[in-house]
Design a protein around this motif. Sequence first.
Motif, PDB file in Angstrom:
ATOM      1  N   VAL A 130       0.838  -1.208   0.000  1.00  0.00           N
ATOM      2  CA  VAL A 130       0.000   0.000   0.000  1.00  0.00           C
ATOM      3  C   VAL A 130       0.869   1.252   0.000  1.00  0.00           C
ATOM      4  O   VAL A 130       0.576   2.231  -0.697  1.00  0.00           O
ATOM      5  CB  VAL A 130      -0.946   0.002   1.218  1.00  0.00           C
ATOM      6  N   LEU A 131       1.939   1.232   0.774  1.00  0.00           N
ATOM      7  CA  LEU A 131       2.857   2.375   0.786  1.00  0.00           C
ATOM      8  C   LEU A 131       3.402   2.635  -0.612  1.00  0.00           C
ATOM      9  O   LEU A 131       3.417   3.790  -1.085  1.00  0.00           O
ATOM     10  CB  LEU A 131       4.001   2.099   1.764  1.00  0.00           C
ATOM     11  N   ALA A 132       3.860   1.572  -1.295  1.00  0.00           N
ATOM     12  CA  ALA A 132       4.406   1.739  -2.644  1.00  0.00           C
ATOM     13  C   ALA A 132       3.340   2.257  -3.600  1.00  0.00           C
ATOM     14  O   ALA A 132       3.623   3.094  -4.476  1.00  0.00           O
ATOM     15  CB  ALA A 132       4.976   0.413  -3.139  1.00  0.00           C
ATOM     16  N   LEU A 160       3.405 -14.255  -3.581  1.00  0.00           N
ATOM     17  CA  LEU A 160       4.252 -15.397  -3.234  1.00  0.00           C
ATOM     18  C   LEU A 160       4.144 -15.739  -1.755  1.00  0.00           C
ATOM     19  O   LEU A 160       4.569 -16.811  -1.336  1.00  0.00           O
ATOM     20  CB  LEU A 160       5.709 -15.123  -3.608  1.00  0.00           C
ATOM     21  N   GLY A 161       3.585 -14.805  -0.970  1.00  0.00           N
ATOM     22  CA  GLY A 161       3.311 -15.107   0.432  1.00  0.00           C
ATOM     23  C   GLY A 161       2.069 -15.967   0.569  1.00  0.00           C
ATOM     24  O   GLY A 161       2.081 -16.997   1.239  1.00  0.00           O
ATOM     25  N   LYS A 162       0.982 -15.546  -0.085  1.00  0.00           N
ATOM     26  CA  LYS A 162      -0.258 -16.317  -0.101  1.00  0.00           C
ATOM     27  C   LYS A 162      -1.136 -15.786  -1.220  1.00  0.00           C
ATOM     28  O   LYS A 162      -1.217 -14.577  -1.423  1.00  0.00           O
ATOM     29  CB  LYS A 162      -0.995 -16.219   1.242  1.00  0.00           C
ATOM     30  N   TYR A 163      -1.815 -16.691  -1.926  1.00  0.00           N
ATOM     31  CA  TYR A 163      -2.663 -16.268  -3.034  1.00  0.00           C
ATOM     32  C   TYR A 163      -3.825 -15.384  -2.572  1.00  0.00           C
ATOM     33  O   TYR A 163      -4.426 -14.675  -3.387  1.00  0.00           O
ATOM     34  CB  TYR A 163      -3.217 -17.483  -3.766  1.00  0.00           C
ATOM     35  N   TYR A 164      -4.133 -15.434  -1.300  1.00  0.00           N
ATOM     36  CA  TYR A 164      -5.158 -14.547  -0.754  1.00  0.00           C
ATOM     37  C   TYR A 164      -4.831 -13.087  -1.020  1.00  0.00           C
ATOM     38  O   TYR A 164      -5.719 -12.223  -1.034  1.00  0.00           O
ATOM     39  CB  TYR A 164      -5.285 -14.814   0.741  1.00  0.00           C
ATOM     40  N   SER A 165      -3.561 -12.790  -1.280  1.00  0.00           N
ATOM     41  CA  SER A 165      -3.172 -11.422  -1.611  1.00  0.00           C
ATOM     42  C   SER A 165      -3.839 -10.935  -2.883  1.00  0.00           C
ATOM     43  O   SER A 165      -3.875  -9.725  -3.138  1.00  0.00           O
ATOM     44  CB  SER A 165      -1.648 -11.321  -1.750  1.00  0.00           C
ATOM     45  N   GLY A 166      -4.365 -11.851  -3.696  1.00  0.00           N
ATOM     46  CA  GLY A 166      -5.114 -11.424  -4.861  1.00  0.00           C
ATOM     47  C   GLY A 166      -6.313 -10.584  -4.477  1.00  0.00           C
ATOM     48  O   GLY A 166      -6.674  -9.616  -5.186  1.00  0.00           O
ATOM     49  N   VAL A 167      -6.975 -10.923  -3.380  1.00  0.00           N
ATOM     50  CA  VAL A 167      -8.081 -10.116  -2.870  1.00  0.00           C
ATOM     51  C   VAL A 167      -7.582  -8.731  -2.472  1.00  0.00           C
ATOM     52  O   VAL A 167      -8.215  -7.703  -2.756  1.00  0.00           O
ATOM     53  CB  VAL A 167      -8.751 -10.818  -1.670  1.00  0.00           C
ATOM     54  N   PHE A 168      -6.455  -8.684  -1.830  1.00  0.00           N
ATOM     55  CA  PHE A 168      -5.854  -7.425  -1.398  1.00  0.00           C
ATOM     56  C   PHE A 168      -5.499  -6.550  -2.597  1.00  0.00           C
ATOM     57  O   PHE A 168      -5.758  -5.330  -2.597  1.00  0.00           O
ATOM     58  CB  PHE A 168      -4.621  -7.747  -0.559  1.00  0.00           C
ATOM     59  N   LEU A 169      -4.925  -7.140  -3.637  1.00  0.00           N
ATOM     60  CA  LEU A 169      -4.571  -6.368  -4.828  1.00  0.00           C
ATOM     61  C   LEU A 169      -5.818  -5.882  -5.559  1.00  0.00           C
ATOM     62  O   LEU A 169      -5.828  -4.784  -6.127  1.00  0.00           O
ATOM     63  CB  LEU A 169      -3.684  -7.203  -5.750  1.00  0.00           C
ATOM     64  N   LEU A 170      -6.870  -6.692  -5.543  1.00  0.00           N
ATOM     65  CA  LEU A 170      -8.148  -6.236  -6.098  1.00  0.00           C
ATOM     66  C   LEU A 170      -8.668  -5.040  -5.311  1.00  0.00           C
ATOM     67  O   LEU A 170      -9.219  -4.085  -5.894  1.00  0.00           O
ATOM     68  CB  LEU A 170      -9.159  -7.381  -6.058  1.00  0.00           C
ATOM     69  N   MET A 174      -9.584  -1.351  -6.863  1.00  0.00           N
ATOM     70  CA  MET A 174     -10.874  -0.690  -6.674  1.00  0.00           C
ATOM     71  C   MET A 174     -10.709   0.637  -5.938  1.00  0.00           C
ATOM     72  O   MET A 174     -11.412   1.616  -6.237  1.00  0.00           O
ATOM     73  CB  MET A 174     -11.815  -1.621  -5.916  1.00  0.00           C
ATOM     74  N   SER A 175      -9.777   0.696  -5.002  1.00  0.00           N
ATOM     75  CA  SER A 175      -9.521   1.953  -4.288  1.00  0.00           C
ATOM     76  C   SER A 175      -8.972   3.006  -5.237  1.00  0.00           C
ATOM     77  O   SER A 175      -9.251   4.206  -5.082  1.00  0.00           O
ATOM     78  CB  SER A 175      -8.542   1.712  -3.142  1.00  0.00           C
ATOM     79  N   SER A 176      -8.192   2.571  -6.213  1.00  0.00           N
ATOM     80  CA  SER A 176      -7.657   3.524  -7.197  1.00  0.00           C
ATOM     81  C   SER A 176      -8.779   4.171  -7.996  1.00  0.00           C
ATOM     82  O   SER A 176      -8.714   5.363  -8.348  1.00  0.00           O
ATOM     83  CB  SER A 176      -6.694   2.807  -8.147  1.00  0.00           C
ATOM     84  N   LEU A 177      -9.809   3.391  -8.293  1.00  0.00           N
ATOM     85  CA  LEU A 177     -10.928   3.912  -9.069  1.00  0.00           C
ATOM     86  C   LEU A 177     -11.787   4.892  -8.277  1.00  0.00           C
ATOM     87  O   LEU A 177     -12.560   5.663  -8.863  1.00  0.00           O
ATOM     88  CB  LEU A 177     -11.805   2.757  -9.561  1.00  0.00           C
ATOM     89  N   ALA A 178     -11.654   4.866  -6.959  1.00  0.00           N
ATOM     90  CA  ALA A 178     -12.530   5.681  -6.113  1.00  0.00           C
ATOM     91  C   ALA A 178     -12.127   7.145  -6.086  1.00  0.00           C
ATOM     92  O   ALA A 178     -12.953   8.002  -5.743  1.00  0.00           O
ATOM     93  CB  ALA A 178     -12.525   5.125  -4.685  1.00  0.00           C
ATOM     94  N   SER A 179     -10.885   7.463  -6.416  1.00  0.00           N
ATOM     95  CA  SER A 179     -10.433   8.854  -6.313  1.00  0.00           C
ATOM     96  C   SER A 179     -10.003   9.376  -7.672  1.00  0.00           C
ATOM     97  O   SER A 179      -9.617   8.607  -8.565  1.00  0.00           O
ATOM     98  CB  SER A 179      -9.257   8.963  -5.334  1.00  0.00           C
ATOM     99  N   VAL A 290      -9.218   1.480   1.015  1.00  0.00           N
ATOM    100  CA  VAL A 290      -8.065   0.575   1.083  1.00  0.00           C
ATOM    101  C   VAL A 290      -8.010  -0.146   2.431  1.00  0.00           C
ATOM    102  O   VAL A 290      -7.447  -1.241   2.540  1.00  0.00           O
ATOM    103  CB  VAL A 290      -6.758   1.347   0.794  1.00  0.00           C
ATOM    104  N   ALA A 291      -8.611   0.447   3.462  1.00  0.00           N
ATOM    105  CA  ALA A 291      -8.654  -0.205   4.774  1.00  0.00           C
ATOM    106  C   ALA A 291      -9.773  -1.231   4.865  1.00  0.00           C
ATOM    107  O   ALA A 291      -9.611  -2.291   5.484  1.00  0.00           O
ATOM    108  CB  ALA A 291      -8.813   0.838   5.880  1.00  0.00           C
ATOM    109  N   ILE A 292     -10.921  -0.946   4.247  1.00  0.00           N
ATOM    110  CA  ILE A 292     -12.115  -1.769   4.414  1.00  0.00           C
ATOM    111  C   ILE A 292     -12.263  -2.855   3.346  1.00  0.00           C
ATOM    112  O   ILE A 292     -12.766  -3.955   3.625  1.00  0.00           O
ATOM    113  CB  ILE A 292     -13.373  -0.867   4.409  1.00  0.00           C
TER     114      ILE A 292
END
Length: 505
Positions: A130-132, A160-170, A174-179, A290-292
């Motif tokens: 998120v920082l990057a 590479l840590g866990k595929y669940y990160s795909g949800v996080f990247l999604l 979506m957060s990018s589209l909000a602003s 990005v938090a929710i």
Amino acid sequence: MGLVLGLHVLAWVLAHGISDTNLDGYADMLENFAWGQNWAWGSAKHPPLFAWVTGAWFAVFPHLDAAYHLLSYLNVALGLFGVYRLAEAIERPELAVPAVLLLCLAFPYSTLAVKFNANAILLSAWPWVVLAWVRCVASTGRAGVLWSLALGVLSALAMLGKYYSGVFLLAIFMSSLASANGRRWFATYKPWLTLGVFVLCLTPHLLWLQAHDWVTLRYVGEQGSDDGVSWGMVLKFALAPIAYWLLPWLLCAWVHAPNNPSLGQRLRGWPQRLLRSWQPQGWGDTLFWVAILPWAITLVFGITGFVELSMPWAIPIGYGFSLLWLRNLSLGNVQDPSAKLTQVFMVWCALVVLVSPWYAWHQGQNGTPNHYLPRREAAQALLATWHERYPDQPLRWVGGQWAENALLAFYGNPDLRVVPGVPDQFPATVTPLPNWQQQAGLLLCPLGPVDKPEPSSCEQDMRAWLSAQGQTPEAIELTVASQGVRFPQHKPFAYIAFAYLPPKP
């Protein structure tokens, strides 16, 4: 900030050193260690990052529970420092220290963090992604290129840590589209450079998956349920932000009462502040989304039956909760809460350490099985028996019950290759042991407490496999018990192991 993070790590490592006599009872951490021996681009269950980290760590540090606990909490500290830097990136540096102090009180960053695994490593990975992303959106020129590269690399590491990160990247997409700034970002070269780097970094893993019949993805697909949506688990996951972050949430709303009110006024306004802490500031509120969204998207997937929810998935989702609360509650005439939160944090750390001897005593008095599990003693006894019986046969690998069989390598001989089950069958064939037929091995089957044996087909399976290899099963039977002041009860555990001896030339 270094002092806060150092004290957090020290308190929890010391507390677990006093209270815990073992790693986790499910052998997840032993499993990490075993996977870390291979340095492969994948495994039969998970992508490889946390196994790589474990392997690198124990290439340097001794094979002790305390060293593993140190790794667990340094992982947490790295994630917390990422949250600190994220507060600076969103131009709210005054929230950085309070945000970290609050997260230190949350279960995922304290009690639950002791078990280093695929979920825990996301605690350190997600805040830096998120920082990057924030820096990439805001930067131009050379800085924009560098942050785009960093975002691609860090996003790949998260996957590479866990595929669940795909949800996080999604959620980030979506957060990018909000602003407005986020939408303009898509019109630049930066997201496409990021995507290219992301794919490039994941290519070795994708090639490994292709060469291994997509084994990790098949494992992920098998984790769903055929019984429909588990509404009980949906409810639990829906409440996870409150359950896992309850203490810091209550504390944040308590200390942010405006105008230094009386106790009664503080109490009356508390429920309102608790609600306000989660509110967005318009549709373009990037911090809110990005938090929710990691929690919300996962919950939607669970409700629709796309996935079967699991509570450990909630462990990494709250990296932005404290920043959101603080941002919302810092509006108005509110004093800086850092001093009060620091005092609470110091008391919290002291209590953590002071309670640990009682917890150790409590486990000992209750006869908690994992408290009495004699992993180190069993490893030493089994290796001593091997050397006594087969002095001319150097032991090279250990199979049997995965991943408890890794105790022989972690607590005994780190040069032993740990094999899941037997070396010529799945899942051992995913990362095969070369020339195993010519190397002596031991097939280990823990039988559990002597007074309450654990049902298992391990012994029968190992006998059958050895017979299929043309060998007569030679059993090593041991009964081992933990001893010392922390073990007031005598609770022996039984083990049976079988030797595989290479055929004579």
